[in-house]
Motif scaffolding. Structure first.
Motif, PDB file in Angstrom:
ATOM      1  N   PRO A 110       0.810  -1.228   0.000  1.00 19.05           N
ATOM      2  CA  PRO A 110       0.000   0.000   0.000  1.00 19.05           C
ATOM      3  C   PRO A 110       0.839   1.273   0.000  1.00 19.05           C
ATOM      4  O   PRO A 110       0.497   2.237  -0.691  1.00 19.05           O
ATOM      5  N   VAL A 111       1.930   1.297   0.751  1.00 20.58           N
ATOM      6  CA  VAL A 111       2.788   2.487   0.763  1.00 20.58           C
ATOM      7  C   VAL A 111       3.442   2.675  -0.603  1.00 20.58           C
ATOM      8  O   VAL A 111       3.585   3.806  -1.082  1.00 20.58           O
ATOM      9  N   ILE A 158      10.807   4.016   0.260  1.00 25.81           N
ATOM     10  CA  ILE A 158       9.845   4.791   1.061  1.00 25.81           C
ATOM     11  C   ILE A 158       9.059   3.876   1.985  1.00 25.81           C
ATOM     12  O   ILE A 158       8.817   4.194   3.156  1.00 25.81           O
ATOM     13  N   SER A 159       8.666   2.705   1.484  1.00 26.52           N
ATOM     14  CA  SER A 159       7.884   1.782   2.312  1.00 26.52           C
ATOM     15  C   SER A 159       8.708   1.253   3.478  1.00 26.52           C
ATOM     16  O   SER A 159       8.197   1.094   4.596  1.00 26.52           O
ATOM     17  N   LEU A 190       0.956  10.978   5.136  1.00 30.86           N
ATOM     18  CA  LEU A 190       0.101  10.242   4.198  1.00 30.86           C
ATOM     19  C   LEU A 190       0.601   8.808   4.040  1.00 30.86           C
ATOM     20  O   LEU A 190      -0.193   7.853   4.034  1.00 30.86           O
ATOM     21  N   CYS A 191       1.916   8.642   3.948  1.00 32.87           N
ATOM     22  CA  CYS A 191       2.490   7.292   3.838  1.00 32.87           C
ATOM     23  C   CYS A 191       2.292   6.506   5.131  1.00 32.87           C
ATOM     24  O   CYS A 191       1.955   5.316   5.105  1.00 32.87           O
ATOM     25  N   SER A 192       2.496   7.162   6.271  1.00 37.80           N
ATOM     26  CA  SER A 192       2.398   6.446   7.546  1.00 37.80           C
ATOM     27  C   SER A 192       0.969   6.034   7.850  1.00 37.80           C
ATOM     28  O   SER A 192       0.730   4.955   8.399  1.00 37.80           O
ATOM     29  N   LEU A 217       1.822   7.039  -6.773  1.00 30.47           N
ATOM     30  CA  LEU A 217       0.841   8.082  -7.100  1.00 30.47           C
ATOM     31  C   LEU A 217       1.431   9.476  -6.919  1.00 30.47           C
ATOM     32  O   LEU A 217       1.020  10.426  -7.588  1.00 30.47           O
ATOM     33  N   LEU A 218       2.397   9.607  -6.010  1.00 31.87           N
ATOM     34  CA  LEU A 218       3.049  10.894  -5.783  1.00 31.87           C
ATOM     35  C   LEU A 218       4.176  11.159  -6.781  1.00 31.87           C
ATOM     36  O   LEU A 218       4.695  12.275  -6.834  1.00 31.87           O
TER      37      LEU A 218
END
Length: 368
Positions: free
Chosen positions: A128-129, A146-147, A218-220, A135-136
């Motif tokens: 999901p992350v 990032i995940s 948003l990621c968290s 998308l960003l």
């Protein structure tokens, strides 16, 4: 059993029903806080202007206040009131509601989901992350990084984390900031989501630190809540093999009501007030049992029955009012797409065992 232990109990729902029978908003002597267990009480607290997301004397938890993770925590819209909450929310929320579900499906489908417990863990937590990162405008390799960093960052949000985890959270926050600085400086970025966020944010603020903090947020927020939604949907299929697994969207929608990944949240009373017949004082703490309110017969008919095609489904899992989760629609899309991909690989669900991840408010199964 108490209202906090209940979050990771095998079946807390009879206990929640008992609490509702004792009163919608009652004081728990052992925990020294108020417990809102009914739909009416939870709705009233979430809507009350004097019930804040952080205590006025402690905007950032002391354990992280002196580090980078604490700085980001203090800037998150979900941890603030007033303009510090409204400005980043106004920038981020509209774009999240407009994301094409087919784009989400394509991003999830492009990821390699492997069979077995390890594959499930990656699909639930990392996938999901990675979707949000894509998308960003991040590349797939950047998304994976990032995940991983988000997994370290979210440790700062839990009181159960040890010092090593908190140090890792501070370091991860620094690295995430670097990634977002580069993203915002990339003139070749073609993300419609990020472009919209930047345009709306610039209309209200020039503080890039706040924007970066809330992109990190948003990621968290995607990380644990979406993982729990996917995992609890798998548990629903294991416990109810008669369910039609083809109705994935309905399954996810009912799971988030029936067995919420976020079982409770807190509010802190900023001024004397009366809620649901109870007189509260400045400094009082309220534990809102969102999962209990979801099972309140006053909110949903036959609330303890799992119904794929439930009419007028209502839920507090994503909150309500000014702090309702802005990414609810996106989270449901990601969870549905991920579950579809998992089930397409025909996993041996009957061979899985699980336990709930230690948490004071989350209900997230870990499979083995």
């Amino acid at each position: 059993m108490d209202p906090i232990i209940a979050a990771t109990h095998a079946d807390p729902y009879p206990y929640y029903a008992q609490l509702r029978a004792e009163g919608g908003l009652v004081f728990h002597q052992g925990l020294n806080l108020w417990v809102a267990s009914s739909a009416r009480a939870v709705a009233a607290v979430l809507a009350h202007s004097d019930c804040h997301v952080r205590p006025s004397h402690e905007p950032v938890p002391p354990l992280i206040a002196q580090g980078m993770a604490g700085k980001v925590f203090g800037q998150l819209m979900r941890m603030n009131e007033g303009e510090r909450q409204r400005c980043p929310r106004m920038a981020i929320e509209p774009g999240l509601t407009l994301i094409d579900v087919n784009e989400v499906k394509a991003l999830v489908g492009a990821r390699l989901i492997t069979p077995g417990a390890d594959g499930l863990y990656t699909a639930m937590f990392r996938g999901p992350v990675c979707v949000v990162a894509a998308l960003l405008g991040f590349s797939p390799a950047q998304g994976r990084a990032i995940s991983e960093l988000t997994a370290d960052f979210v440790a700062c949000l839990s009181p159960l984390s040890d010092q090593a985890q908190l140090r890792a959270a501070h370091a991860a926050t620094e690295q995430l900031k670097g990634y977002f600085i580069e993203l915002l400086d990339d003139s070749s970025n073609r993300s419609a989501l990020l472009a919209g966020i930047r345009q709306r944010f610039a209309a209200k603020s020039t503080d890039v630190e706040i924007l970066i903090a809330n992109l990190t947020g948003l990621c968290s927020q995607t990380y644990e809540a979406t993982a729990g939604l996917i995992g609890n949907a798998l548990l629903a299929l294991i416990r109810n093999p008669q369910l039609d697994a083809a109705q994935v969207d309905d399954l996810i929608a009912e799971v988030q009501r029936f067995d919420a990944s976020v079982q409770n949240t807190r509010r802190f009373v900023a001024a004397p007030c009366e809620i649901d017949g109870a007189s509260l004082n400045h400094g009082d703490v309220i534990l809102l049992l969102l999962a209990s309110a979801n099972r309140d017969p006053q909110l949903n008919d036959n609330p303890d029955t799992f119904l794929l095609e439930r009419p007028n489904r209502r839920s507090f899992t994503f909150g309500a009012g000014r702090h309702q989760c802005p990414g609810q629609v996106l989270a449901l899309h990601i969870a549905s797409a991920t579950l579809t991909e998992i089930l397409a690989r025909k996993p041996a669900l009957d061979r899985l065992t699980w336990h709930y991840r230690p948490s004071l408010n989350g209900r997230i199964p870990l499979f083995a």
